[in-house]
Design a protein around this motif. Sequence first.
Motif, PDB file in Angstrom:
ATOM      1  N   LEU A 399       0.834  -1.214   0.000  1.00  0.00           N
ATOM      2  CA  LEU A 399       0.000   0.000   0.000  1.00  0.00           C
ATOM      3  C   LEU A 399       0.862   1.254   0.000  1.00  0.00           C
ATOM      4  O   LEU A 399       1.916   1.308   0.639  1.00  0.00           O
ATOM      5  CB  LEU A 399      -0.925  -0.004   1.223  1.00  0.00           C
ATOM      6  CG  LEU A 399      -1.947  -1.126   1.285  1.00  0.00           C
ATOM      7  CD1 LEU A 399      -2.814  -0.988   2.534  1.00  0.00           C
ATOM      8  CD2 LEU A 399      -2.829  -1.167   0.038  1.00  0.00           C
ATOM      9  N   ASP A 400       0.373   2.270  -0.696  1.00  0.00           N
ATOM     10  CA  ASP A 400       1.073   3.553  -0.776  1.00  0.00           C
ATOM     11  C   ASP A 400       0.555   4.464   0.329  1.00  0.00           C
ATOM     12  O   ASP A 400      -0.593   4.911   0.280  1.00  0.00           O
ATOM     13  CB  ASP A 400       0.803   4.161  -2.156  1.00  0.00           C
ATOM     14  CG  ASP A 400       1.289   5.599  -2.235  1.00  0.00           C
ATOM     15  OD1 ASP A 400       2.196   5.950  -1.451  1.00  0.00           O
ATOM     16  OD2 ASP A 400       0.755   6.358  -3.060  1.00  0.00           O
ATOM     17  N   PRO A 401       1.395   4.745   1.323  1.00  0.00           N
ATOM     18  CA  PRO A 401       0.923   5.543   2.468  1.00  0.00           C
ATOM     19  C   PRO A 401       0.325   6.873   2.014  1.00  0.00           C
ATOM     20  O   PRO A 401      -0.651   7.348   2.600  1.00  0.00           O
ATOM     21  CB  PRO A 401       2.191   5.758   3.300  1.00  0.00           C
ATOM     22  CG  PRO A 401       3.100   4.642   2.928  1.00  0.00           C
ATOM     23  CD  PRO A 401       2.808   4.348   1.482  1.00  0.00           C
ATOM     24  N   GLY A 402       0.867   7.457   0.952  1.00  0.00           N
ATOM     25  CA  GLY A 402       0.365   8.743   0.478  1.00  0.00           C
ATOM     26  C   GLY A 402      -1.121   8.710   0.164  1.00  0.00           C
ATOM     27  O   GLY A 402      -1.852   9.667   0.443  1.00  0.00           O
ATOM     28  N   SER A 403      -1.623   7.603  -0.382  1.00  0.00           N
ATOM     29  CA  SER A 403      -3.037   7.590  -0.761  1.00  0.00           C
ATOM     30  C   SER A 403      -3.906   6.800   0.222  1.00  0.00           C
ATOM     31  O   SER A 403      -5.112   6.702   0.043  1.00  0.00           O
ATOM     32  CB  SER A 403      -3.205   7.048  -2.183  1.00  0.00           C
ATOM     33  OG  SER A 403      -2.366   5.960  -2.402  1.00  0.00           O
ATOM     34  N   VAL A 404      -3.295   6.256   1.273  1.00  0.00           N
ATOM     35  CA  VAL A 404      -4.065   5.463   2.245  1.00  0.00           C
ATOM     36  C   VAL A 404      -4.284   6.238   3.545  1.00  0.00           C
ATOM     37  O   VAL A 404      -5.284   6.065   4.236  1.00  0.00           O
ATOM     38  CB  VAL A 404      -3.331   4.126   2.522  1.00  0.00           C
ATOM     39  CG1 VAL A 404      -3.917   3.422   3.723  1.00  0.00           C
ATOM     40  CG2 VAL A 404      -3.395   3.236   1.291  1.00  0.00           C
ATOM     41  N   LYS A 405      -3.378   7.128   3.861  1.00  0.00           N
ATOM     42  CA  LYS A 405      -3.402   7.833   5.138  1.00  0.00           C
ATOM     43  C   LYS A 405      -4.759   8.472   5.422  1.00  0.00           C
ATOM     44  O   LYS A 405      -5.332   9.152   4.570  1.00  0.00           O
ATOM     45  CB  LYS A 405      -2.322   8.928   5.132  1.00  0.00           C
ATOM     46  CG  LYS A 405      -1.987   9.475   6.503  1.00  0.00           C
ATOM     47  CD  LYS A 405      -0.699  10.291   6.423  1.00  0.00           C
ATOM     48  CE  LYS A 405      -0.267  10.960   7.688  1.00  0.00           C
ATOM     49  NZ  LYS A 405      -1.093  10.936   8.844  1.00  0.00           N
ATOM     50  N   GLY A 406      -5.284   8.183   6.596  1.00  0.00           N
ATOM     51  CA  GLY A 406      -6.547   8.784   7.013  1.00  0.00           C
ATOM     52  C   GLY A 406      -7.773   8.149   6.377  1.00  0.00           C
ATOM     53  O   GLY A 406      -8.891   8.625   6.578  1.00  0.00           O
TER      54      GLY A 406
END
Length: 780
Positions: A399-406
């Motif tokens: 998973l890409d943290p940039g698009s998963v965060k929150g």
Amino acid sequence: MTTPSQTILHILTLTLLITLTTSQTSTYIVQVQHDAKPSIFPTHTHWYTSTLNSLSELTNPQILHVYDTVFNGFSVKLSPLQASKLETLSGVLGVIPEQVRQIHTTRSPQFLGLEKTDSSGLLKESDFGSDLVIGVIDTGIWPERESFNDRGLGPIPDKWRGECVGVGVGVGVGVKFCNRKLVGARFFAAGYEATNGKMNESVEYRSPRDSDGHGTHTASIAAGRYVFPASTLGYARGVAAGMAPKARVAAYKACWVGGCYDADILAAFDAAVADGVDVVSLSVGGVVVPYNLDSIAISAFGAMDHGVFVSASAGNGGPGGLSVTNVAPWVTTVGAGTIDRDFPASVKLGNGMVIPGASLYGGPSLALGRLYPLNYAGSGSVTKGSDGYSSSLCLEGSLDPGSVKGKIVLCDRGINSRAAKGQVVRKAGGVGMILANGVFDGEGLVADCHVLPAAAVGASGGDDIRRYITSASKTQSPPTATITFKGTRIRVRPAPVVASFSARGPNPETPEILKPDLIAPGLNILAAWPDMVGPSGLPSDKRKTEFNILSGTSMACPHVSGLAALLKAAHPEWTPAMIRSALTTTAYTLDNRGETMLDESTGNTSTVFDFGAGYVNPQKAMDPGLVYDISTYDYVDFLCNSNYTDKNIRAVTRKIADCRGAEKAGHVGNLNYPSLSAVFQQYGKRKMSTHFIRTVTNVGDPKSVYKVTVNPPSGASVTVEPEQLVFRREGQKLNFLVKLHAPAVKLTQGSSVTKSGTIEWKDGKHVVTSPIVVTMQQPM
Ligand SMILES: *[C@@H]1O[C@H](CO)[C@@H](O)[C@H](O)[C@H]1NC(C)=O
Ligand SMILES: *[C@@H]1O[C@H](CO)[C@@H](O)[C@H](O)[C@H]1NC(C)=O
Ligand SMILES: *[C@@H]1O[C@H](CO)[C@@H](O)[C@H](O)[C@H]1NC(C)=O
């Protein structure tokens, strides 16, 4: 047409051929003819070592275990060439390649499920069952759990010869491992280490101590003491107790981080029977192979021959057909059903749609009334890789943290464990997870102790959410969702339901023997749990809990093991077959709405291939009226009628078979099993018929009259002669004959159809029910 077992045989033969050309060594189980030991050897071990040394190119053979109770022989690492040489020596009955087995919880990712039981408090804390010992072959035990306290228990039964081995290794050095409740604890690792090298003792204990949790859980389901209050993260509050709270437990650890190796399982069986257990509980399984190549089937035969009841989990390979494992007719094979309790959670989407789910999440909730951005892990923007399919599974690092965060992330089932997916989402900064079943998983839901707010949803719910994400992504309002946790719900209707994951018939090895035998609670089962393992089972999960909730046929099996101990306590003279008969002829098939149990995976009515004789009914099983007994020699006849060679029959049974005599007894279906199953190949026939001979033993009122009621499989005709059985004394045996005629049905080539009915013997007090099953196959 090839049957599945033939296919497995083909694969097996192929693997043998391939491995023969390499010099890789692997473990083999060697069966010897016990009485063939030349007298010059003082012990069997001397003989075995000398035999191995005679295989020219074998230097320093390392015998892993020697077996002499359920089985005669040893395990050893050999090259395939050495193995085939060994097989030709006189006195050697068989050389079986080892299988690696897996424990049957649904924590293994391929499977799914939903539900639980508290045992009904059967027989309360009476002394009932306190002379009985249940041997649990599993991942070991956490002895300090309250479920294994020995308060108020009498002295250990005199017959007990077991002991506590490796005590104090690992956590709690110097602790008193055993007590009057946990009367034995042993471990068997030679087979495991022969293949994997020395175990890593910072990951697992070289002792009977449980570093997984599975063995502690199953042992306490079979025989845990009453513990109150019990719960997991606040779910399922109440009293926890096993089926036989006063029975003694002996733990035989044969399952390790890398699996359960046959060489060790056999050693565990051998020790358990020699120690004097009354019941063996085995929540472990592998691939179905002919009985003479199946170490578990062979050891279970040895145990049965010593009067020990063996119950085994059916496996979690459902809902597809032919998935049932541990199918030998001398084993009681247990599938999984729900009880009337579940752990609902719901997913609400930004478009107002609410999708039902399940969860055991126990931490802080999501903000009330707030909708969070929602992403599908399989959509390109969320994942690092380009492979949309596999990244939808939320594998480690995908998973890409940039698009998963929150955000809340939708993940698909498969490959890694359900709880591990939650861990991956959390690490990437996600606030929640929705876990969607695939088509194969269907609608069955498994509740897990997730490490972040997360809920499981069925296959159709998953489709709805994916559709919503796709359509909302195209609009000005991006997709949103929230998850609500609803705690513990009881008196659920309908219940019970057959668990989606529960492995199904028909029996791939012997279709004439109905398997699974029955189902028992196997969904969301609350039972004891070790200190050193978090409830999600993830290494990073540092939460501690005295109890945990797990699902699997692993959890169903020990319910039957505990119950078998109670039956044996009430009826010490009963054989394992009589105990099984009592369990299956009293099982029920209607749910709490009065309708045939449903199949969780489809919501449709379930069948005998899903539940066998039905759902276990503890109170009724104590007083079944009549039982179907089976002797060791009946099983020999059964193997004759199954066309096993004399040598292979001897390998399984250690009895010299005279198969010419058995032919008179008829066909495979004449084993005195408490269910009746016929399989016909149509070959353009118009009508097919067969008969079954059965013998029932009166274990109810000495003078009693039973009348038969037949509910034939639809389309078939069934007659029973005589229609009335008049008993004059307890223990009396009477025979009856069942004739079955079935008209041919229209089928496409290679397809089959199965219908089932029942035969019931009633005396006004007891109803003794057997399923009667007919399968018509149109050959290819
Ligand atoms: C044993 O396991 C620990 C913890 O996972 C690991 O750090 C260590 O490297 C392992 N040791 C060996 C010899 O594999
Ligand atoms: C279950 O029922 C549905 C209709 O309700 C039907 O389409 C489907 O074929 C059934 N599945 C099975 C396995 O019988
Ligand atoms: C055993 O062999 C006989 C003779 O070939 C055959 O008729 C019968 O169907 C076989 N039985 C089984 C269970 O395979």
